[in-house]
Design an enzyme around this catalytic site. Sequence first.
Site, short mmCIF file in Angstrom:
data_model
loop_
_atom_site.label_atom_id
_atom_site.label_comp_id
_atom_site.label_asym_id
_atom_site.label_seq_id
_atom_site.Cartn_x
_atom_site.Cartn_y
_atom_site.Cartn_z
CE LYS A 275 51.42 -34.46 43.07
NZ LYS A 275 50.50 -34.95 42.01
CG ASP A 280 48.44 -39.78 44.76
OD1 ASP A 280 47.66 -39.84 45.74
OD2 ASP A 280 48.14 -39.26 43.68
CE LYS A 287 46.87 -41.77 42.31
NZ LYS A 287 46.35 -40.98 41.19
CG ASP A 298 51.96 -37.94 42.55
OD1 ASP A 298 51.98 -37.38 41.44
OD2 ASP A 298 51.02 -37.81 43.36
CG ASP A 357 43.80 -39.44 42.90
OD1 ASP A 357 44.94 -39.39 43.40
OD2 ASP A 357 43.55 -40.00 41.82
CD GLU A 359 47.82 -36.06 45.39
OE1 GLU A 359 48.90 -36.07 44.78
OE2 GLU A 359 46.76 -36.49 44.90
NE ARG A 361 44.45 -30.36 41.47
CZ ARG A 361 43.75 -30.68 40.36
NH1 ARG A 361 42.62 -30.04 40.09
NH2 ARG A 361 44.18 -31.60 39.54
#
Length: 506
Positions: A275, A280, A287, A298, A357, A359, A361
Amino acid sequence: MSLQITYGNPKHEMEADALVVFVTEAGLSEENAQAAGGLHPQLDAAVRQLRERGLYHGKPEELYTLPTVGLLPTPFVVCVGLAAEPDADGLRSAAAAVARGVRSLKARHIRLLLPEWLLTGGAGCEPQAAAQAMSEGLILGLHSREAIRREGKEADALESAAFVPQSGQEALGLAAAWEAGLRRGTIFADGVCYARELTNRPGNLLTPEQLAEEAEQLAAELELECEVLDEWSAAEQGMGGLLGVGQGSAHPPRMIVLHYQGAPDDKTVWGWVGKGITFDTGGISLKKAAGMEEMISDMGGAAAVLGAMRIVGKLRPAINIVAVVPTAENMPSDRALKPGDVITTMSGRTVEVVNTDAEGRLVLADGLTTAIQRGATQLVDVATLTGAVMVALGDVATGAVSNHPGLMETVRQAGERSGEPIWELPSYPVYRRQLDSDAADMKNVGGRLAGTITGGLFIGTFAEELPWVHLDIGGTAWLSKGRGWEGKGATGAMTRTLAELASPSR
């Protein structure tokens, strides 16, 4: 920093900034123990007195630094505690303790004196594995985040470390094993440091385009094949997950693919997918402000994959790998993905986006499909996927979800050899049903309960029933306080585990 093993009489080769001796609690309790390695009677007596006064016990990783006040050519002797029969983790931790001790002395050249019981490895640890563990611990224990300052970075103090068998010429038979272990450990640690530095890089200095450039440079350096798909190529191939996450940012997404073919006649191809969300914000599902600066981490999964490929490129094992990094920046804007939107992934499956959030996946879905289309036959994805994994496992173990017990056990054992514990979570069919959607084939969030499991099972849907393991490093990729060989900030978690999969230690 250079590492080497050398031979001769250690008492005659003590011109260094510090000598490191390893002690045990049992050894210190012996009458007339050579507590300071037998380097000088007065130093041995000083350490024994410290023990008698309860000031030093020689417990694992416990340090005590003795000024030699002219008794030896070197100014300091550093005593480091070890278990009586240390395993690889114990040796790695002890070497990291050495790193902390010699850093405080600003030592540039050190010698680590190896008693015979340590030279041969320890309990369940062969000499080569012992050498690898100690070199990893020393290098990773010294590594720290590189700050961006006006005055620039201070050069690392330690320049060389020599491992010196106290048995002298009698240890020559172990030379090849130690040299191989030190070399392997140095390469492994270098890959982790590379992953840490990528992860620690601020988001304004590591956009998806810049991460792709980094991968291209890595590939050129190590003679790997690299392809980078821009937003137009991604659109042509239907990468709706990657494009959907990245559409809210001024920095367009990229799909990075590295190819390593070390066994052309072998039909088995590992697919490693990391990933790569370079920052993020949560997107429209924004967030909280507090702690958001840590979201530079991230892309820790991408960094682990690239760090492992750096190791693979140097070791050149007989194995085939397709390494895939879907990278995007998750930002809120008038173009951003919205809760309730339905996107079509590269596999053709549609996804109702319940929470923007979640995201990672979405980009990993297209990442797995990309790996499969390029020949992967078994898959491992690495991702800072959920905060929920920290509720279950804290920042100690990496959570795992899998569809294949055999592959899961192979990955778990690789983590055990690397000192990176992995804990498998259940994947009962009832968890998958939490992802059922009224608006699409599936939704990207299954509710608060079992969030790590349902997040993993979402990704597993795109494995197309190939053997697959998901590694959630949401708790292990970043530390608010350093420990052992892992410093504050990025840890490079799973870099060495992936490298162990490619090139298992003996």
